[in-house]
Motif scaffolding. Structure first.
Motif, PDB file in Angstrom:
ATOM      1  N   TYR A   1       2.234  -4.383   3.542  1.00 18.06           N
ATOM      2  CA  TYR A   1       3.536  -3.721   3.568  1.00 18.06           C
ATOM      3  C   TYR A   1       3.323  -2.306   3.016  1.00 18.06           C
ATOM      4  CZ  TYR A   1       8.455  -2.682   3.195  1.00 18.06           C
ATOM      5  OH  TYR A   1       9.687  -2.078   3.341  1.00 18.06           O
ATOM      6  N   VAL A   2       3.673  -1.320   3.811  1.00 13.71           N
ATOM      7  CA  VAL A   2       3.414   0.076   3.471  1.00 13.71           C
ATOM      8  C   VAL A   2       4.729   0.761   3.109  1.00 13.71           C
ATOM      9  CG1 VAL A   2       2.459   2.257   4.301  1.00 13.71           C
ATOM     10  CG2 VAL A   2       1.475   0.072   5.071  1.00 13.71           C
ATOM     11  N   LEU A   3       4.695   1.491   2.010  1.00 12.90           N
ATOM     12  CA  LEU A   3       5.883   2.217   1.569  1.00 12.90           C
ATOM     13  C   LEU A   3       5.433   3.520   0.916  1.00 12.90           C
ATOM     14  CD1 LEU A   3       7.342   0.537  -1.653  1.00 12.90           C
ATOM     15  CD2 LEU A   3       5.177  -0.134  -0.646  1.00 12.90           C
ATOM     16  N   PRO A   4       6.343   4.440   0.654  1.00 16.35           N
ATOM     17  CA  PRO A   4       5.900   5.726   0.092  1.00 16.35           C
ATOM     18  C   PRO A   4       5.106   5.565  -1.196  1.00 16.35           C
ATOM     19  CG  PRO A   4       8.106   5.949   0.952  1.00 16.35           C
ATOM     20  CD  PRO A   4       7.755   4.480   1.058  1.00 16.35           C
ATOM     21  N   ASN A   5       5.587   4.712  -2.107  1.00 16.77           N
ATOM     22  CA  ASN A   5       4.829   4.479  -3.340  1.00 16.77           C
ATOM     23  C   ASN A   5       5.124   3.070  -3.832  1.00 16.77           C
ATOM     24  OD1 ASN A   5       4.149   4.486  -6.309  1.00 16.77           O
ATOM     25  ND2 ASN A   5       3.409   6.502  -5.697  1.00 16.77           N
ATOM     26  N   CYS A   6       4.067   2.317  -4.097  1.00 17.12           N
ATOM     27  CA  CYS A   6       4.251   0.912  -4.466  1.00 17.12           C
ATOM     28  C   CYS A   6       4.181   0.681  -5.973  1.00 17.12           C
ATOM     29  CB  CYS A   6       3.289   0.016  -3.711  1.00 17.12           C
ATOM     30  SG  CYS A   6       1.546   0.355  -4.000  1.00 17.12           S
ATOM     31  N   SER A   7       4.453   1.718  -6.763  1.00 15.16           N
ATOM     32  CA  SER A   7       4.670   1.498  -8.187  1.00 15.16           C
ATOM     33  C   SER A   7       5.977   0.734  -8.370  1.00 15.16           C
ATOM     34  CB  SER A   7       4.767   2.842  -8.910  1.00 15.16           C
ATOM     35  OG  SER A   7       5.900   3.561  -8.436  1.00 15.16           O
ATOM     36  N   CYS A   8       6.212   0.234  -9.577  1.00 13.46           N
ATOM     37  CA  CYS A   8       7.517  -0.376  -9.879  1.00 13.46           C
ATOM     38  C   CYS A   8       8.640   0.595  -9.521  1.00 13.46           C
ATOM     39  CB  CYS A   8       7.631  -0.689 -11.370  1.00 13.46           C
ATOM     40  SG  CYS A   8       7.064  -2.298 -11.868  1.00 13.46           S
TER      41      CYS A   8
ATOM     42  N   PRO B   1      -5.844   6.351   1.129  1.00 14.20           N
ATOM     43  CA  PRO B   1      -6.875   6.585   2.152  1.00 14.20           C
ATOM     44  C   PRO B   1      -7.674   5.336   2.506  1.00 14.20           C
ATOM     45  CG  PRO B   1      -7.551   7.498   0.040  1.00 14.20           C
ATOM     46  CD  PRO B   1      -6.138   7.042  -0.134  1.00 14.20           C
ATOM     47  N   ALA B   2      -7.636   4.310   1.687  1.00 20.60           N
ATOM     48  CA  ALA B   2      -8.387   3.085   1.967  1.00 20.60           C
ATOM     49  C   ALA B   2      -7.613   2.120   2.867  1.00 20.60           C
ATOM     50  CB  ALA B   2      -8.744   2.379   0.654  1.00 20.60           C
ATOM     51  N   ARG B   3      -6.329   2.368   3.033  1.00 18.31           N
ATOM     52  CA  ARG B   3      -5.492   1.385   3.738  1.00 18.31           C
ATOM     53  C   ARG B   3      -5.967   1.163   5.177  1.00 18.31           C
ATOM     54  NH1 ARG B   3      -0.951   2.456   6.870  1.00 18.31           N
ATOM     55  NH2 ARG B   3      -0.824   4.549   5.965  1.00 18.31           N
ATOM     56  N   GLU B   4      -6.062   2.214   5.962  1.00 16.74           N
ATOM     57  CA  GLU B   4      -6.390   2.027   7.376  1.00 16.74           C
ATOM     58  C   GLU B   4      -7.773   1.422   7.580  1.00 16.74           C
ATOM     59  OE1 GLU B   4      -3.395   5.258   9.436  1.00 16.74           O
ATOM     60  OE2 GLU B   4      -5.531   5.335   9.897  1.00 16.74           O
ATOM     61  N   PRO B   5      -8.820   1.925   6.913  1.00 19.44           N
ATOM     62  CA  PRO B   5     -10.131   1.278   7.121  1.00 19.44           C
ATOM     63  C   PRO B   5     -10.155  -0.168   6.644  1.00 19.44           C
ATOM     64  CG  PRO B   5     -10.316   3.213   5.662  1.00 19.44           C
ATOM     65  CD  PRO B   5      -8.911   3.161   6.136  1.00 19.44           C
ATOM     66  N   LEU B   6      -9.493  -0.444   5.549  1.00 18.14           N
ATOM     67  CA  LEU B   6      -9.467  -1.817   5.034  1.00 18.14           C
ATOM     68  C   LEU B   6      -8.763  -2.751   6.021  1.00 18.14           C
ATOM     69  CD1 LEU B   6     -10.009  -3.796   2.694  1.00 18.14           C
ATOM     70  CD2 LEU B   6      -7.785  -3.122   1.755  1.00 18.14           C
ATOM     71  N   LEU B   7      -7.613  -2.323   6.497  1.00 19.44           N
ATOM     72  CA  LEU B   7      -6.858  -3.191   7.404  1.00 19.44           C
ATOM     73  C   LEU B   7      -7.530  -3.280   8.773  1.00 19.44           C
ATOM     74  CD1 LEU B   7      -3.217  -2.214   6.411  1.00 19.44           C
ATOM     75  CD2 LEU B   7      -4.564  -4.197   5.676  1.00 19.44           C
TER      76      LEU B   7
ATOM     77  N   PHE C   1       0.841  -1.190   0.000  1.00 15.55           N
ATOM     78  CA  PHE C   1       0.000   0.000   0.000  1.00 15.55           C
ATOM     79  C   PHE C   1       0.879   1.244   0.000  1.00 15.55           C
ATOM     80  CE2 PHE C   1      -2.645  -3.200   2.118  1.00 15.55           C
ATOM     81  CZ  PHE C   1      -3.872  -3.013   1.513  1.00 15.55           C
ATOM     82  N   ASN C   2       0.437   2.252  -0.753  1.00 17.36           N
ATOM     83  CA  ASN C   2       1.053   3.572  -0.628  1.00 17.36           C
ATOM     84  C   ASN C   2       0.726   4.116   0.753  1.00 17.36           C
ATOM     85  OD1 ASN C   2       1.885   3.398  -3.279  1.00 17.36           O
ATOM     86  ND2 ASN C   2       0.262   4.712  -4.063  1.00 17.36           N
ATOM     87  N   GLU C   3       1.684   4.804   1.349  1.00 20.60           N
ATOM     88  CA  GLU C   3       1.439   5.288   2.709  1.00 20.60           C
ATOM     89  C   GLU C   3       0.310   6.319   2.758  1.00 20.60           C
ATOM     90  OE1 GLU C   3       5.276   6.573   3.954  1.00 20.60           O
ATOM     91  OE2 GLU C   3       5.251   8.384   2.712  1.00 20.60           O
ATOM     92  N   ASP C   4       0.016   6.970   1.631  1.00 24.71           N
ATOM     93  CA  ASP C   4      -1.078   7.947   1.623  1.00 24.71           C
ATOM     94  C   ASP C   4      -2.367   7.385   1.009  1.00 24.71           C
ATOM     95  OD1 ASP C   4      -0.149   7.810  -0.970  1.00 24.71           O
ATOM     96  OD2 ASP C   4      -0.299   9.975  -1.338  1.00 24.71           O
TER      97      ASP C   4
END
Ligand SMILES: [Zn+2]
Length: 142
Positions: free
Chosen positions: A93-100, A77-83, A72-75
């Motif tokens: 696994y959270v990181l600044p940006n999960c693009s390649c 907005p769906a990450r926290e409610p989903l988890l 997940f990208n750290e920003d």
């Protein structure tokens, strides 16, 4: 400068790009390849840049953090409610940006200090290439 490369192939994990206007906004998976380029000015006593047989700490890190994970990208907005509601379904696994591209830069920042420490500053990483399946790739070099 001498270099060598090691690839970790067929690592399954998922990601999404929450700002994308197409299907990349949906959680989806790929089989990923991570290729690391190591460099040194002076080889070890065996003539190696790094000893491929002594890189288990990198494989172990990949297994612990990325294998069967959902990035997940750290920003996002769906990450926290989903988890919060379905966290048991995800190895997040959270990181600044999960693009390649973002993953390549992030893994450089994670792995380069590990390689420097393991080699007593004799070797380092110059490049991380990330492949999504067999079609798309990105590279971070320093
Ligand atoms: Zn993707």
């Amino acid at each position: 400068m001498l270099t060598c490369k090691k690839s970790y192939r067929d690592i399954p994990f998922a990601h999404r790009q929450h700002l994308h206007d197409g299907h990349c906004a949906l959680i989806h998976g790929h089989n990923w390849t991570i290729t690391l380029t190591f460099a040194c000015q002076e080889t070890d006593a065996n003539g190696f840049v790094v000893d491929f047989g002594k890189l288990s700490y990198l494989k172990d890190w990949i297994t612990a953090h990325l294998d069967h994970a959902c990035l997940f990208n750290e920003d996002d907005p769906a990450r926290e409610p989903l988890l919060a509601t379905h966290g048991a379904l995800f190895k997040a696994y959270v990181l600044p940006n999960c693009s390649c591209e973002g993953l390549a830069q992030h893994l450089y920042e994670v792995f380069n200090p590990m390689v420097r420490q393991a080699s007593n500053e004799r070797a380092w990483i110059t490049s991380v290439e990330i492949e999504e399946d067999s079609k798309n790739s990105a590279q971070f070099s320093n």
